[in-house]
Design a protein around this motif. Sequence first.
Motif, PDB file in Angstrom:
ATOM      1  N   PHE A 101       0.850  -1.184   0.000  1.00 18.98           N
ATOM      2  CA  PHE A 101       0.000   0.000   0.000  1.00 18.98           C
ATOM      3  C   PHE A 101       0.886   1.234   0.000  1.00 18.98           C
ATOM      4  CE2 PHE A 101      -1.877  -3.560   2.248  1.00 18.98           C
ATOM      5  CZ  PHE A 101      -3.041  -3.741   1.525  1.00 18.98           C
ATOM      6  N   SER A 102       0.589   2.193  -0.883  1.00 19.08           N
ATOM      7  CA  SER A 102       1.426   3.382  -1.025  1.00 19.08           C
ATOM      8  C   SER A 102       0.887   4.541  -0.187  1.00 19.08           C
ATOM      9  CB  SER A 102       1.522   3.790  -2.498  1.00 19.08           C
ATOM     10  OG  SER A 102       0.241   4.109  -3.001  1.00 19.08           O
ATOM     11  N   GLU A 120      -0.742  -3.370  20.310  1.00 20.89           N
ATOM     12  CA  GLU A 120      -1.881  -2.692  20.929  1.00 20.89           C
ATOM     13  C   GLU A 120      -3.091  -2.719  19.985  1.00 20.89           C
ATOM     14  OE1 GLU A 120      -3.452  -1.327  24.175  1.00 20.89           O
ATOM     15  OE2 GLU A 120      -1.358  -1.937  24.081  1.00 20.89           O
ATOM     16  N   HIS A 121      -2.838  -2.445  18.729  1.00 18.61           N
ATOM     17  CA  HIS A 121      -3.893  -2.398  17.710  1.00 18.61           C
ATOM     18  C   HIS A 121      -4.626  -3.743  17.601  1.00 18.61           C
ATOM     19  CE1 HIS A 121      -5.855  -1.429  13.927  1.00 18.61           C
ATOM     20  NE2 HIS A 121      -5.345  -2.526  13.410  1.00 18.61           N
ATOM     21  N   HIS A 122      -3.872  -4.828  17.672  1.00 15.68           N
ATOM     22  CA  HIS A 122      -4.478  -6.145  17.472  1.00 15.68           C
ATOM     23  C   HIS A 122      -5.190  -6.690  18.711  1.00 15.68           C
ATOM     24  CE1 HIS A 122      -3.749  -6.947  13.316  1.00 15.68           C
ATOM     25  NE2 HIS A 122      -2.534  -6.449  13.448  1.00 15.68           N
ATOM     26  N   LYS A 123      -5.214  -5.929  19.770  1.00 12.66           N
ATOM     27  CA  LYS A 123      -6.066  -6.289  20.903  1.00 12.66           C
ATOM     28  C   LYS A 123      -7.529  -6.021  20.541  1.00 12.66           C
ATOM     29  CE  LYS A 123      -2.656  -5.529  24.525  1.00 12.66           C
ATOM     30  NZ  LYS A 123      -2.264  -4.676  25.651  1.00 12.66           N
ATOM     31  N   LYS A 124      -7.728  -5.145  19.532  1.00 20.28           N
ATOM     32  CA  LYS A 124      -9.079  -4.741  19.135  1.00 20.28           C
ATOM     33  C   LYS A 124      -9.519  -5.313  17.795  1.00 20.28           C
ATOM     34  CE  LYS A 124      -8.137  -0.327  21.316  1.00 20.28           C
ATOM     35  NZ  LYS A 124      -7.261   0.750  20.946  1.00 20.28           N
ATOM     36  N   LYS A 125      -8.581  -5.715  16.965  1.00 17.41           N
ATOM     37  CA  LYS A 125      -8.905  -6.122  15.597  1.00 17.41           C
ATOM     38  C   LYS A 125      -8.038  -7.295  15.169  1.00 17.41           C
ATOM     39  CE  LYS A 125      -9.910  -2.771  12.680  1.00 17.41           C
ATOM     40  NZ  LYS A 125      -9.839  -1.696  11.685  1.00 17.41           N
ATOM     41  N   THR A 126      -8.635  -8.294  14.518  1.00 16.03           N
ATOM     42  CA  THR A 126      -7.863  -9.436  14.020  1.00 16.03           C
ATOM     43  C   THR A 126      -7.064  -9.018  12.785  1.00 16.03           C
ATOM     44  OG1 THR A 126      -9.552 -10.241  12.485  1.00 16.03           O
ATOM     45  CG2 THR A 126      -9.674 -11.046  14.780  1.00 16.03           C
ATOM     46  N   PHE A 127      -6.086  -9.830  12.431  1.00 17.95           N
ATOM     47  CA  PHE A 127      -5.310  -9.570  11.219  1.00 17.95           C
ATOM     48  C   PHE A 127      -6.226  -9.585   9.998  1.00 17.95           C
ATOM     49  CE2 PHE A 127      -2.228 -11.524   7.972  1.00 17.95           C
ATOM     50  CZ  PHE A 127      -1.868 -10.291   7.481  1.00 17.95           C
ATOM     51  N   LYS A 128      -7.146 -10.530   9.950  1.00 19.01           N
ATOM     52  CA  LYS A 128      -8.064 -10.621   8.819  1.00 19.01           C
ATOM     53  C   LYS A 128      -8.883  -9.323   8.684  1.00 19.01           C
ATOM     54  CE  LYS A 128     -11.615 -13.576   6.773  1.00 19.01           C
ATOM     55  NZ  LYS A 128     -12.385 -14.822   6.921  1.00 19.01           N
ATOM     56  N   GLU A 129      -9.419  -8.838   9.794  1.00 17.04           N
ATOM     57  CA  GLU A 129     -10.188  -7.580   9.761  1.00 17.04           C
ATOM     58  C   GLU A 129      -9.302  -6.423   9.312  1.00 17.04           C
ATOM     59  OE1 GLU A 129     -13.355  -8.432  13.403  1.00 17.04           O
ATOM     60  OE2 GLU A 129     -11.339  -7.695  13.873  1.00 17.04           O
ATOM     61  N   GLU A 130      -8.084  -6.378   9.843  1.00 20.29           N
ATOM     62  CA  GLU A 130      -7.142  -5.323   9.486  1.00 20.29           C
ATOM     63  C   GLU A 130      -6.834  -5.350   7.988  1.00 20.29           C
ATOM     64  OE1 GLU A 130      -2.777  -4.062  11.076  1.00 20.29           O
ATOM     65  OE2 GLU A 130      -2.965  -6.117  10.349  1.00 20.29           O
ATOM     66  N   TYR A 131      -6.533  -6.525   7.476  1.00 21.91           N
ATOM     67  CA  TYR A 131      -6.123  -6.658   6.081  1.00 21.91           C
ATOM     68  C   TYR A 131      -7.264  -6.295   5.126  1.00 21.91           C
ATOM     69  CZ  TYR A 131      -3.420  -8.410   2.163  1.00 21.91           C
ATOM     70  OH  TYR A 131      -2.721  -8.497   0.988  1.00 21.91           O
ATOM     71  N   ILE A 132      -8.463  -6.771   5.418  1.00 24.16           N
ATOM     72  CA  ILE A 132      -9.620  -6.444   4.576  1.00 24.16           C
ATOM     73  C   ILE A 132      -9.921  -4.944   4.647  1.00 24.16           C
ATOM     74  CG2 ILE A 132     -12.119  -6.815   4.294  1.00 24.16           C
ATOM     75  CD1 ILE A 132     -11.522  -9.815   4.913  1.00 24.16           C
ATOM     76  N   ASP A 133      -9.736  -4.342   5.824  1.00 21.34           N
ATOM     77  CA  ASP A 133      -9.900  -2.883   5.944  1.00 21.34           C
ATOM     78  C   ASP A 133      -8.906  -2.154   5.042  1.00 21.34           C
ATOM     79  OD1 ASP A 133     -11.957  -3.166   7.761  1.00 21.34           O
ATOM     80  OD2 ASP A 133     -10.777  -2.538   9.514  1.00 21.34           O
ATOM     81  N   LEU A 135      -7.571  -3.272   2.227  1.00 24.33           N
ATOM     82  CA  LEU A 135      -8.013  -3.461   0.845  1.00 24.33           C
ATOM     83  C   LEU A 135      -9.180  -2.532   0.506  1.00 24.33           C
ATOM     84  CD1 LEU A 135      -7.786  -7.349   0.641  1.00 24.33           C
ATOM     85  CD2 LEU A 135      -6.203  -5.692  -0.364  1.00 24.33           C
ATOM     86  N   LYS A 136     -10.109  -2.399   1.424  1.00 24.91           N
ATOM     87  CA  LYS A 136     -11.257  -1.509   1.194  1.00 24.91           C
ATOM     88  C   LYS A 136     -10.834  -0.041   1.189  1.00 24.91           C
ATOM     89  CE  LYS A 136     -14.746  -4.682   2.941  1.00 24.91           C
ATOM     90  NZ  LYS A 136     -15.640  -5.017   4.068  1.00 24.91           N
ATOM     91  N   LYS A 137     -10.006   0.356   2.158  1.00 27.27           N
ATOM     92  CA  LYS A 137      -9.545   1.742   2.258  1.00 27.27           C
ATOM     93  C   LYS A 137      -8.819   2.183   0.987  1.00 27.27           C
ATOM     94  CE  LYS A 137      -6.272   4.611   4.832  1.00 27.27           C
ATOM     95  NZ  LYS A 137      -5.249   4.617   5.857  1.00 27.27           N
ATOM     96  N   PHE A 138      -8.000   1.274   0.437  1.00 28.01           N
ATOM     97  CA  PHE A 138      -7.221   1.594  -0.751  1.00 28.01           C
ATOM     98  C   PHE A 138      -7.964   1.239  -2.045  1.00 28.01           C
ATOM     99  CE2 PHE A 138      -4.033   1.858   2.472  1.00 28.01           C
ATOM    100  CZ  PHE A 138      -3.161   2.828   2.010  1.00 28.01           C
ATOM    101  N   GLU A 139      -9.233   0.814  -1.896  1.00 24.80           N
ATOM    102  CA  GLU A 139     -10.095   0.475  -3.035  1.00 24.80           C
ATOM    103  C   GLU A 139      -9.442  -0.546  -3.966  1.00 24.80           C
ATOM    104  OE1 GLU A 139     -11.572   4.063  -4.897  1.00 24.80           O
ATOM    105  OE2 GLU A 139     -12.174   4.899  -2.960  1.00 24.80           O
ATOM    106  N   VAL A 140      -8.889  -1.591  -3.349  1.00 25.92           N
ATOM    107  CA  VAL A 140      -8.253  -2.672  -4.090  1.00 25.92           C
ATOM    108  C   VAL A 140      -9.310  -3.739  -4.367  1.00 25.92           C
ATOM    109  CG1 VAL A 140      -6.498  -4.495  -4.015  1.00 25.92           C
ATOM    110  CG2 VAL A 140      -6.019  -2.247  -2.986  1.00 25.92           C
TER     111      VAL A 140
END
Length: 155
Positions: A101-102, A120-133, A135-140
Amino acid sequence: MSTYSQIYIQIVIAVNGRYSLISHTWEEELYKYITGIITNKGQKLIAINGMPDHVHILIGMKPSCCLSDLIREIKKASNAFVNEKRFIKSKFEWQEGFGAFSYSQSALNHVITYIQNQKEHHKKKTFKEEYIDFLKKFEVDYNSAYLFKWIEEED
């Protein structure tokens, strides 16, 4: 030389099968080794951190660099490093594929902080949720059948 550039890429790579194999006891050694690979390939490491099942790497990339080749070398050499050091009893290997991601110069401080605060971040979100976020944020455009293989979270 008349080529000037500023290309910032966040790379995300996952342990094969998304197993939590990267231990806090040797992750710093792994990160230093990956830093050496990136530096030896003429690129600039800005930030690196991760979780037991994945790693985030922020680099300043020269336009002459082929990102796929760089990541292939990072994975190949660090696989060999972990296996030669016998950090784990089984064979260590990165999963096929990666995320890239650029970012603009103005976003760097935010991205660096994000990478530094992975645990700290992954106490709230799984890797899968993070990664899909990402992809969506960057409109991939993506096909979920070709994403990293996920270990289904236990209920």
